[in-house]
Design an enzyme around this catalytic site. Structure first.
Site, PDB file in Angstrom:
ATOM      1  N   ASP A   1     -29.108  19.334  74.303  1.00 26.22           N
ATOM      2  CA  ASP A   1     -29.753  18.024  74.456  1.00 26.22           C
ATOM      3  C   ASP A   1     -30.841  18.065  75.519  1.00 26.22           C
ATOM      4  O   ASP A   1     -31.943  17.538  75.322  1.00 26.22           O
ATOM      5  CB  ASP A   1     -28.716  16.963  74.828  1.00 26.22           C
ATOM      6  CG  ASP A   1     -27.765  16.658  73.692  1.00 26.22           C
ATOM      7  OD1 ASP A   1     -27.902  17.261  72.610  1.00 26.22           O
ATOM      8  OD2 ASP A   1     -26.861  15.823  73.894  1.00 26.22           O
TER       9      ASP A   1
ATOM     10  N   TYR B   1     -14.202  15.851  74.764  1.00 28.76           N
ATOM     11  CA  TYR B   1     -15.243  16.874  74.585  1.00 28.76           C
ATOM     12  C   TYR B   1     -14.828  18.173  75.295  1.00 28.76           C
ATOM     13  O   TYR B   1     -14.902  19.269  74.732  1.00 28.76           O
ATOM     14  CB  TYR B   1     -16.568  16.358  75.136  1.00 28.76           C
ATOM     15  CG  TYR B   1     -17.742  17.296  74.968  1.00 28.76           C
ATOM     16  CD1 TYR B   1     -18.578  17.192  73.865  1.00 28.76           C
ATOM     17  CD2 TYR B   1     -18.024  18.276  75.911  1.00 28.76           C
ATOM     18  CE1 TYR B   1     -19.666  18.038  73.709  1.00 28.76           C
ATOM     19  CE2 TYR B   1     -19.099  19.133  75.763  1.00 28.76           C
ATOM     20  CZ  TYR B   1     -19.918  19.007  74.665  1.00 28.76           C
ATOM     21  OH  TYR B   1     -20.989  19.857  74.523  1.00 28.76           O
TER      22      TYR B   1
ATOM     23  N   SER C   1     -28.505  11.426  72.903  1.00 34.14           N
ATOM     24  CA  SER C   1     -28.883  12.183  74.103  1.00 34.14           C
ATOM     25  C   SER C   1     -29.524  11.309  75.172  1.00 34.14           C
ATOM     26  O   SER C   1     -30.457  11.728  75.850  1.00 34.14           O
ATOM     27  CB  SER C   1     -29.830  13.337  73.732  1.00 34.14           C
ATOM     28  OG  SER C   1     -29.300  14.129  72.709  1.00 34.14           O
ATOM     29  N   SER C   2     -29.025  10.097  75.340  1.00 40.72           N
ATOM     30  CA  SER C   2     -29.605   9.207  76.340  1.00 40.72           C
ATOM     31  C   SER C   2     -29.468   9.779  77.747  1.00 40.72           C
ATOM     32  O   SER C   2     -30.386   9.642  78.572  1.00 40.72           O
ATOM     33  CB  SER C   2     -28.956   7.824  76.271  1.00 40.72           C
ATOM     34  OG  SER C   2     -27.553   7.897  76.475  1.00 40.72           O
TER      35      SER C   2
ATOM     36  N   GLY D   1     -24.644   5.712  74.756  1.00 38.24           N
ATOM     37  CA  GLY D   1     -23.399   5.964  74.045  1.00 38.24           C
ATOM     38  C   GLY D   1     -23.564   6.071  72.555  1.00 38.24           C
ATOM     39  O   GLY D   1     -22.588   6.004  71.810  1.00 38.24           O
TER      40      GLY D   1
ATOM     41  N   GLY E   1     -24.946   8.726  70.944  1.00 33.45           N
ATOM     42  CA  GLY E   1     -25.066  10.102  70.480  1.00 33.45           C
ATOM     43  C   GLY E   1     -26.504  10.540  70.316  1.00 33.45           C
ATOM     44  O   GLY E   1     -26.788  11.507  69.609  1.00 33.45           O
TER      45      GLY E   1
END
Length: 326
Positions: free
Chosen positions: A112, A162, A66-67, A62, A64
């Site tokens: 990503d 989003y 790109s996990s 969470g 940002g």
């Protein structure tokens, strides 16, 4: 048919899932990133028998960073090797994107997943998201480091914000009569300002402007012009904050502190990173001062927000790869 066994690194219990059940969304939610990869490999005729998988990560969830893309691409790379097949990195990225769309309900782009699959050490990657053609841009100057600071505000792209912005951009394209906003110009946008209305106009202005800023940033890196790269980063954050409206007060505070701390002159530029609504900022900083800059930012951020947070210093690294195989 046997069972898959998944275990995360954050104290999660082992989750046993029948092979046939792993091809559809289910619980726990994070397992959908793995399930989606399995389903997409199955769709391509790649059958994965029962597998034990331990997933260990130091990428903040969470944040940002790109996990989810990292998880999808790493799992796909590992499972392909487990099955004894080779998959082109572009295809690995597309599988990751499909997982987001089908199993996580996030209508994301390909960026990503693409960098997670195709990244190269010491290189930035400039991607054409329509054609998947890309260009590697040198980013290996040891005098400049990438500083990442976590706002400690967690985001989720699955809550609809989003997707709403993507829909607004698609509506703007339709009103202007172009296939996508990449085909639009600022001049065309201005001519449709009244028809678009304020929100769609600003969403489109962000995308059109951001495309130009990406080119400016890549060209600056190629020239080794870090000051100009910083200008593009600052412009990007302002647009994400004001036109795309995906930032938040805490992230804005971190970015603004990059211009206000005593060591601000050691920072070339900063902006939020990721899908927005929280997460991290990324800054280009003179390596010799990066630890001092980080500490000043942490102290000032805590003083202004009451939030204690963390940072990391990094460089452009390799994408997903097999380290060793038994």
């Amino acid at each position: 048919m046997g069972k898959h066994r998944f275990c995360g690194s954050l104290g999660d219990q082992i989750h046993e899932i029948a092979v046939e059940d792993a091809l559809v969304p289910g619980e726990p939610f994070w397992s959908n990133y793995v399930r989606g990869v399995l389903a997409n490999l199955h769709r391509r005729g790649i059958e994965i028998g029962p597998v034990d998988m331990l997933i260990d990560s130091n990428v903040p969830r969470g944040g940002g960073l790109s996990s989810s893309a990292a998880l999808e691409v790493a799992v796909c790379t590992a499972l392909a090797a487990f099955a004894g097949v080779e998959i082109d990195p572009k295809e690995v990225a597309l599988i990751g994107q499909a997982v987001e769309h089908e199993f996580v309900n996030v209508p994301c782009g390909i960026m990503d997943q693409f960098i997670s699959a195709n990244g190269k050490k010491g290189m930035a990657l400039k991607l054409d998201c329509a054609t998947l053609e890309y260009e590697l841009v040198p980013m290996n100057n040891e005098s400049v480091s990438v500083l990442v600071l976590d706002s400690a505000v967690k985001h989720s792209l699955a809550d609809g914000a989003y997707g709403q912005r993507r829909k607004q951009c698609e509506e703007a394209s339709s009103i202007m009569g172009v296939p996508s906003l990449r085909e639009a110009t600022l001049e065309l946008l201005e001519s449709f300002r009244e028809q678009l209305g304020d929100v769609r106009y600003r969403r489109a202005r962000h995308v059109i402007g951001e495309n130009a800023r990406v080119n400016a940033f890549a060209n600056a890196l190629a020239r080794g012009d870090w000051d100009e790269a910083g200008v593009a980063m600052r412009g990007s954050h302002a647009s994400l904050r004001d036109d795309y409206e995906v930032s938040c007060a805490e992230v804005d505070t971190l970015v603004s502190l990059c211009d206000r701390i005593p060591s601000a002159s050691s920072i070339y530029g900063a902006r939020m990173t990721g899908g927005g609504f929280g997460g991290c900022i990324v800054a280009l900083v003179k390596t010799e001062d990066v630890e001092k800059v980080a500490q000043e930012l942490l102290d000032s951020y805590c003083q202004e927000t009451g939030i204690e947070t963390t940072y990391l210093v990094t460089r452009a690294g390799e994408g997903a790869r097999i380290l060793y195989q038994a």
